[in-house]
Design a protein around this motif. Structure first.
Motif, PDB file in Angstrom:
ATOM      1  N   SER A   1       6.932   9.873   3.259  1.00 20.27           N
ATOM      2  CA  SER A   1       7.893  10.533   2.274  1.00 20.27           C
ATOM      3  C   SER A   1       8.269  12.006   3.079  1.00 20.27           C
ATOM      4  O   SER A   1       8.989  12.737   2.728  1.00 20.27           O
ATOM      5  CB  SER A   1       7.198  10.791   1.038  1.00 20.27           C
ATOM      6  OG  SER A   1       6.111  11.605   1.322  1.00 20.27           O
ATOM      7  N   THR A   2       7.701  12.250   4.179  1.00 18.24           N
ATOM      8  CA  THR A   2       7.876  13.662   4.766  1.00 18.24           C
ATOM      9  C   THR A   2       8.543  13.571   6.313  1.00 18.24           C
ATOM     10  O   THR A   2       9.246  14.574   6.834  1.00 18.24           O
ATOM     11  CB  THR A   2       6.509  14.428   5.379  1.00 18.24           C
ATOM     12  OG1 THR A   2       5.683  13.307   6.089  1.00 18.24           O
ATOM     13  CG2 THR A   2       5.790  14.501   3.870  1.00 18.24           C
ATOM     14  N   SER A   3       8.747  12.318   6.948  1.00 19.16           N
ATOM     15  CA  SER A   3       9.015  12.306   8.362  1.00 19.16           C
ATOM     16  C   SER A   3      10.776  12.611   8.242  1.00 19.16           C
ATOM     17  O   SER A   3      10.889  13.237   9.276  1.00 19.16           O
ATOM     18  CB  SER A   3       8.886  10.869   8.802  1.00 19.16           C
ATOM     19  OG  SER A   3       7.432  10.650   9.088  1.00 19.16           O
TER      20      SER A   3
ATOM     21  N   PRO B   1       6.020  11.791  13.261  1.00 16.34           N
ATOM     22  CA  PRO B   1       5.083  12.773  12.871  1.00 16.34           C
ATOM     23  C   PRO B   1       5.692  13.301  11.500  1.00 16.34           C
ATOM     24  O   PRO B   1       6.896  13.129  11.373  1.00 16.34           O
ATOM     25  CB  PRO B   1       5.396  13.990  13.937  1.00 16.34           C
ATOM     26  CG  PRO B   1       5.732  13.116  15.111  1.00 16.34           C
ATOM     27  CD  PRO B   1       6.427  12.047  14.927  1.00 16.34           C
ATOM     28  N   GLU B   2       4.989  13.923  10.932  1.00 16.37           N
ATOM     29  CA  GLU B   2       5.358  14.540   9.474  1.00 16.37           C
ATOM     30  C   GLU B   2       6.504  15.485   9.576  1.00 16.37           C
ATOM     31  O   GLU B   2       7.300  15.688   8.676  1.00 16.37           O
ATOM     32  CB  GLU B   2       3.983  15.198   8.949  1.00 16.37           C
ATOM     33  CG  GLU B   2       3.021  14.155   8.390  1.00 16.37           C
ATOM     34  CD  GLU B   2       1.775  14.975   7.464  1.00 16.37           C
ATOM     35  OE1 GLU B   2       2.121  15.859   7.450  1.00 16.37           O
ATOM     36  OE2 GLU B   2       1.031  14.140   7.051  1.00 16.37           O
ATOM     37  N   ASP B   3       6.423  16.434  10.793  1.00 18.80           N
ATOM     38  CA  ASP B   3       7.410  17.298  10.973  1.00 18.80           C
ATOM     39  C   ASP B   3       8.744  16.967  11.810  1.00 18.80           C
ATOM     40  O   ASP B   3       9.330  17.880  12.334  1.00 18.80           O
ATOM     41  CB  ASP B   3       6.774  18.562  11.498  1.00 18.80           C
ATOM     42  CG  ASP B   3       6.087  18.232  12.908  1.00 18.80           C
ATOM     43  OD1 ASP B   3       5.883  17.171  13.194  1.00 18.80           O
ATOM     44  OD2 ASP B   3       5.503  19.377  13.466  1.00 18.80           O
TER      45      ASP B   3
ATOM     46  N   ASP C   1       7.442   4.663   1.611  1.00 19.45           N
ATOM     47  CA  ASP C   1       7.333   5.428   0.149  1.00 19.45           C
ATOM     48  C   ASP C   1       8.403   5.347  -0.373  1.00 19.45           C
ATOM     49  O   ASP C   1       9.678   5.407   0.214  1.00 19.45           O
ATOM     50  CB  ASP C   1       6.652   6.839   0.812  1.00 19.45           C
ATOM     51  CG  ASP C   1       5.271   6.683   1.173  1.00 19.45           C
ATOM     52  OD1 ASP C   1       4.798   6.174   1.353  1.00 19.45           O
ATOM     53  OD2 ASP C   1       4.726   7.901   1.895  1.00 19.45           O
ATOM     54  N   VAL C   2       8.220   5.502  -1.743  1.00 21.30           N
ATOM     55  CA  VAL C   2       9.433   5.452  -2.543  1.00 21.30           C
ATOM     56  C   VAL C   2      10.465   6.775  -2.403  1.00 21.30           C
ATOM     57  O   VAL C   2      11.774   6.721  -2.601  1.00 21.30           O
ATOM     58  CB  VAL C   2       9.100   5.377  -4.038  1.00 21.30           C
ATOM     59  CG1 VAL C   2       8.643   6.601  -4.538  1.00 21.30           C
ATOM     60  CG2 VAL C   2      10.371   4.891  -4.927  1.00 21.30           C
ATOM     61  N   ARG C   3       9.728   7.896  -1.769  1.00 19.14           N
ATOM     62  CA  ARG C   3      10.460   9.132  -1.491  1.00 19.14           C
ATOM     63  C   ARG C   3      10.989   9.313  -0.070  1.00 19.14           C
ATOM     64  O   ARG C   3      11.470  10.167   0.318  1.00 19.14           O
ATOM     65  CB  ARG C   3       9.863  10.096  -1.878  1.00 19.14           C
ATOM     66  CG  ARG C   3       9.312  10.160  -3.403  1.00 19.14           C
ATOM     67  CD  ARG C   3       8.638  11.568  -3.983  1.00 19.14           C
ATOM     68  NE  ARG C   3       7.379  11.655  -3.312  1.00 19.14           N
ATOM     69  CZ  ARG C   3       6.321  10.847  -3.775  1.00 19.14           C
ATOM     70  NH1 ARG C   3       6.257  10.087  -4.801  1.00 19.14           N
ATOM     71  NH2 ARG C   3       5.165  10.766  -3.291  1.00 19.14           N
ATOM     72  N   ALA C   4      10.898   8.142   0.885  1.00 21.75           N
ATOM     73  CA  ALA C   4      10.974   8.199   2.066  1.00 21.75           C
ATOM     74  C   ALA C   4      12.378   8.685   2.508  1.00 21.75           C
ATOM     75  O   ALA C   4      12.533   9.196   3.515  1.00 21.75           O
ATOM     76  CB  ALA C   4      10.739   6.942   2.664  1.00 21.75           C
TER      77      ALA C   4
END
Length: 298
Positions: free
Chosen positions: A90-92, A65-67, A113-116
């Motif tokens: 990038s959020t998980s 999940p994103e959060d 994602d490059v920001r993962a």
């Protein structure tokens, strides 16, 4: 569902000092069920701000999940190995600012994602073995200056972009064995400004040519780089070298190339000399004919 939660209460010091000494609550959580999502679990975990270790391995998790990382700011070790994850966004993992160890091995991860990993600035160990990654991109590890161990073995990596490893100032071990590497640039490793880094690069389908031999030769001359499995690196191409070790070809590959270049150079030189000689002969012949015609004139 979490099988077990062990709470450690705050311990008070002696009454004379009246000071409270708090030890971080350690949480040992083990998800061994066949859960496929974390929707319910995230709600339960979000209030566990003292959780330090979380084990979600050997489930059938397909996504995060994103959060997922919210409320887990004290987490230091996270195991997500042996699941069915295919992608990391990038959020998980964004709020795992204190995470030291992350195990994502033996999933089905193809892309990240490059920001993962952007929020994991204190990460020391990252295990991505046994996934389906095909490229190590520049920027993916841009915040991992503290990373000491990076395990990427048993993927499908055929390309390591030139500056992908540049931010890793503390790296001591890099596992790239059992991927799909055929060639690699020396500059990729020259970017590693570390004290000592051990490289594992065997079980790749290497194309053994002069360029590859030069790359490994240069790596050997860099004091802080060590190819720990160099003796086990074998050639897949060309066909006549398939199965032979790269170490057994030391000096020969570039020698053969030098010999080929020399043969070509000699051939070209002979051709040029032949052309010059022929041109000179033609000139002399024309001069002789011209002289003869002049003598015949009254």
């Amino acid at each position: 569902m979490i099988n077990q939660v062990n709470d450690q209460q705050l311990n008070r010091s002696s009454k004379a000092s009246s000071r409270v000494q708090a030890s971080f609550l350690q949480f040992f959580s083990d998800f061994r069920s066949a859960a496929q999502t974390l929707s319910c679990a995230v709600q339960s975990l979000s209030s566990l701000q003292f959780l330090e270790r979380l084990d979600l391995s050997f489930n059938r998790l397909r996504w995060l999940p994103e959060d997922f990382s919210q409320g887990l700011s004290s987490l230091q070790e996270l195991r997500l190995d042996q699941n069915l994850l295919q992608h990391l966004d990038s959020t998980s993992l964004a709020d795992f600012e204190n995470l030291r160890k992350l195990d994502l091995s033996y999933n089905r991860i193809r892309t990240m994602d490059v920001r993962a990993l952007g929020g994991l600035s204190r990460l020391r160990l990252l295990n991505l073995e046994g996934n389906r990654l095909n490229v190590l991109k520049e920027g993916l590890l841009s915040r991992q200056q503290s990373l000491e161990v990076l395990l990427l073995g048993h993927n499908n990596i055929s390309v390591v972009q030139t500056e992908a490893l540049a931010p890793l100032r503390s790296l001591t071990r890099l596992g790239l064995q059992a991927n799909q590497l055929q060639h690699i640039k020396f500059k990729t490793f020259l970017m590693l400004q570390t004290t000592t880094t051990h490289l594992q690069m065997s079980s790749n389908p290497w194309t053994c040519d002069c360029d590859l031999q030069r790359v490994f030769g240069k790596i050997h001359r860099v004091r802080h780089l060590r190819v720990s499995d160099y003796e086990d690196i074998t050639c897949s191409a060309p066909a006549q070298l398939a199965g032979s070790s790269l170490a057994s070809q030391d000096g020969r590959l570039c020698l053969a190339e030098t010999a080929s270049v020399l043969v070509i150079s000699i051939t070209v030189t002979i051709a040029v000399i032949g052309a010059v000689v022929k041109a000179e002969q033609n000139r002399k012949t024309k001069q002789a004919v011209s002289d003869a015609e002049k003598q015949e004139q009254p």
